[in-house]
Structure formats: C-alpha cells, structure tokens
Design an enzyme around this catalytic site. Structure first.
Site, mmCIF file in Angstrom:
data_model
loop_
_atom_site.group_PDB
_atom_site.id
_atom_site.type_symbol
_atom_site.label_atom_id
_atom_site.label_comp_id
_atom_site.label_asym_id
_atom_site.label_seq_id
_atom_site.Cartn_x
_atom_site.Cartn_y
_atom_site.Cartn_z
ATOM 1 N N PRO A 2 0.820 -1.137 0.169
ATOM 2 C CA PRO A 2 -0.146 -0.016 -0.104
ATOM 3 C C PRO A 2 0.860 1.178 -0.113
ATOM 4 O O PRO A 2 1.911 1.164 0.761
ATOM 5 C CB PRO A 2 -0.837 -0.033 1.509
ATOM 6 N N GLU A 3 0.588 2.328 -0.619
ATOM 7 C CA GLU A 3 1.193 3.494 -0.920
ATOM 8 C C GLU A 3 0.784 4.490 -0.057
ATOM 9 O O GLU A 3 -0.340 4.353 0.685
ATOM 10 C CB GLU A 3 1.400 3.830 -2.412
ATOM 11 N N LYS A 52 4.277 5.792 4.689
ATOM 12 C CA LYS A 52 3.708 4.286 4.678
ATOM 13 C C LYS A 52 3.539 4.061 6.475
ATOM 14 O O LYS A 52 2.995 2.870 6.545
ATOM 15 C CB LYS A 52 4.418 3.349 3.993
ATOM 16 N N ARG A 296 12.750 -4.167 -7.477
ATOM 17 C CA ARG A 296 11.533 -3.803 -7.860
ATOM 18 C C ARG A 296 11.416 -3.773 -9.415
ATOM 19 O O ARG A 296 12.296 -2.960 -9.924
ATOM 20 C CB ARG A 296 11.043 -2.570 -7.077
#
Length: 307
Positions: A2-3, A52, A296
């Site tokens: 989740p950002e 976050k 990533r």
C-alpha cells in the site's frame, strides 16, 4: 505494498470513526498480546499518517505504530451508522478501489459487537459502534511519543502533508545524490509514501528518464515533480485508487461510481506505464520498457522519457 494515499485514508478513517472513544484492544492471533494490554481500555485521541507509517495516539501517551508492508490490511465494520472503507491495505489488484461502506442512518440498528475474528488477526480495536482488524502487517507495536518522533525523524517529507519547507527539502535531497531518480523516489528518507506505482507514473508524467541521477536534474524540474506528486497522491486519497491518466484517456469505467472528476476509469486505463510492459505507450506508441531496480520492477517509455 500500500502506498502513502492508502495510509492517509486509514488515518482519516480512524479519526472519523474512533477518535474520542475508549477502545477495547486485543490480539486474537496472540502475537501482540503484551502491546494490546498496554493500549486496552484507553481513549484514541489522534491518528497521523506519514508516508507508509500509521500512528494511532492514545490519551495516556502511548501510540500504536503500524506499517502494513507488503501484505498488511485493515478490515472495518460496525453498525448501520458506521461510515468508512470496509478494507484498506494489501494485497490489491491493479486498479482496485477501496470499498466505501455508506451504512445507513446513525443508530438505525443495534450493534451487538464485532464478529468472531477470522484468520490471523494481529490486533483488534473495538469501540461502541464499530471495530477494526489488522492482519499481516510488517510492524505493529505499542510505542512512546519519543519512539514515534524517532520514526518520523528517519523519514523524508510526505507530499500528502506538504508542510512548509517540504518542497525545498525534497529538492535539496534529490539534487544532492548521484542515485538514479527511479531509486530516489522509492527512498523513504528522500520522500515518504511513494511506492512502485506512483514512482513509474510520476516519472512518466514529468517526462523524466528514470536512470537520470539526481545531480543531473534541474531544481525547477524537481519542484515540478514534487508538485505533481502532491496533486496525484491527493487524488488517490480522494478516489481510493491510484489514477494517473486524465479523463481524455478513458473510454470505460469501473463501477460507475461518480467522483469529482466524473466516473472513474476502468483499471486498465488508470495508468500510463505501470504494468504495461510491451504495450504501446499511450502518448507516442513506443513499447513500454521494463527493468529491475532495487529488486522492484520499473516501467517507463524510452521515447517519452529520454535523457
């Protein structure tokens, strides 16, 4: 993962439905039993998001610190007057929007308390009219105000807080490093809250080569990048989804839910480059490129984002 927009939505939701309430805090799973005992029976007085990280403050000076990580999520429920998203967190499908439970008129149904916990519930918060269950978080800890200050001191500015001086702090940090921009935007010490989706989309929207070192960026370009991050992530807080394409690129819609920009786009129309490897760039038609950076996946258009 989740950002930042999702964590800010969480902070807002906790503020809306639990602030001022004395909460029952438990750990059905058992991994947070000691921490839950420190918070149980105390009143929630504030909720703050930075990047976050979520911090829930109780009246006796302790805070619940949560970082959802890759797999963490909160589930919410309550009586007919309970307002809020039924689930916020990960894992989520591309384009998935956090569901808003509109409820009914306040007090229209008796609340018998939360249901029996399902699965590995790390912590449960229960108030007079609703409950929240946390599963799968990387961090879940009861900490002091000094501990919370130390957490925040390690983070860069949060575009969703956009405090005075944050834009300049981000610009200075970006321009001082030889690291590629694509890595810097994921460095939470440089900017807090940006994740893989926003990283790819923001660099595309600004026409920036993801491999350009921070030292190679003009100060004005860095300031434009900050401003666009503030705008796009603020849209994410409002929409409960990451949408980076303007309405002119939309031909369909997801579920017909109206928003301030009208009907939201179909998931496959929500992004310019993220997870569109090999597909044509929406602007120039060049195939979207894919590489790995810092373990990533990085997506970009080689033509629109030339050095």
């Amino acid at each position: 993962m989740p950002e930042g927009h999702s964590v800010h939505r969480l902070a807002r939701q906790f503020g809306d439905v639990f602030t001022g309430e004395r909460l029952a805090v438990s750990s059905p799973q058992g991994r947070f039993t000691q921490g839950a005992a420190l918070l149980d029976g105390h009143t929630l007085v504030g909720s703050v998001a930075h990047g976050k990280h979520l911090l829930l403050e109780f009246e006796h000076g302790l805070l619940l610190h949560v970082h959802l990580g890759l797999y963490g999520a909160w589930d919410f429920g309550g009586d007919d007057g309970f307002r809020g998203a039924s689930s916020i967190g990960a894992p989520r499908k591309v384009g998935e929007r956090e569901v808003y439970d509109d409820g009914g008129p306040a007090g229209s149904a008796a609340y018998a308390g939360p249901p029996a916990p399902v699965g590995a519930v790390r912590v449960r918060l229960s108030g007079a009219r609703g409950w929240a269950d946390l599963r799968g978080a990387t961090t879940c800890a009861a900490i002091t105000a000094a501990d919370a200050a130390a957490v925040l001191a390690r983070l860069g500015p949060d575009p969703l807080r956009n405090l005075p001086g944050d834009r300049d702090s981000f610009t200075h940090a970006l321009l001082a490093k030889r690291t590629p921009l694509a890595a810097l935007l994921m460095d939470q010490k440089v900017i807090a809250g940006v994740g893989n989706v926003y990283r790819a989309e923001l660099l595309f929207r600004q026409g920036l080569d993801p491999w350009l070192p921070g030292t190679g960026l003009a100060a004005e370009a860095a300031r434009r990048l900050w401003d666009d991050t503030v705008a796009v992530m603020s849209d994410g807080v409002r929409d409960g989804r990451i949408i980076t394409t303007p309405p002119s690129y939309w031909t369909g819609s997801d579920d017909g839910v109206p928003g301030s920009r009208g009907v939201l786009p179909a998931p496959e129309e929500s992004h310019f480059v993220y997870r569109r490897h090999g597909l044509e760039c929406r602007v120039c038609g060049t195939p979207v490129a894919l590489a790995e950076l810092g373990a990533r996946k990085l997506y970009w258009c080689p033509a629109c984002q030339e050095a």
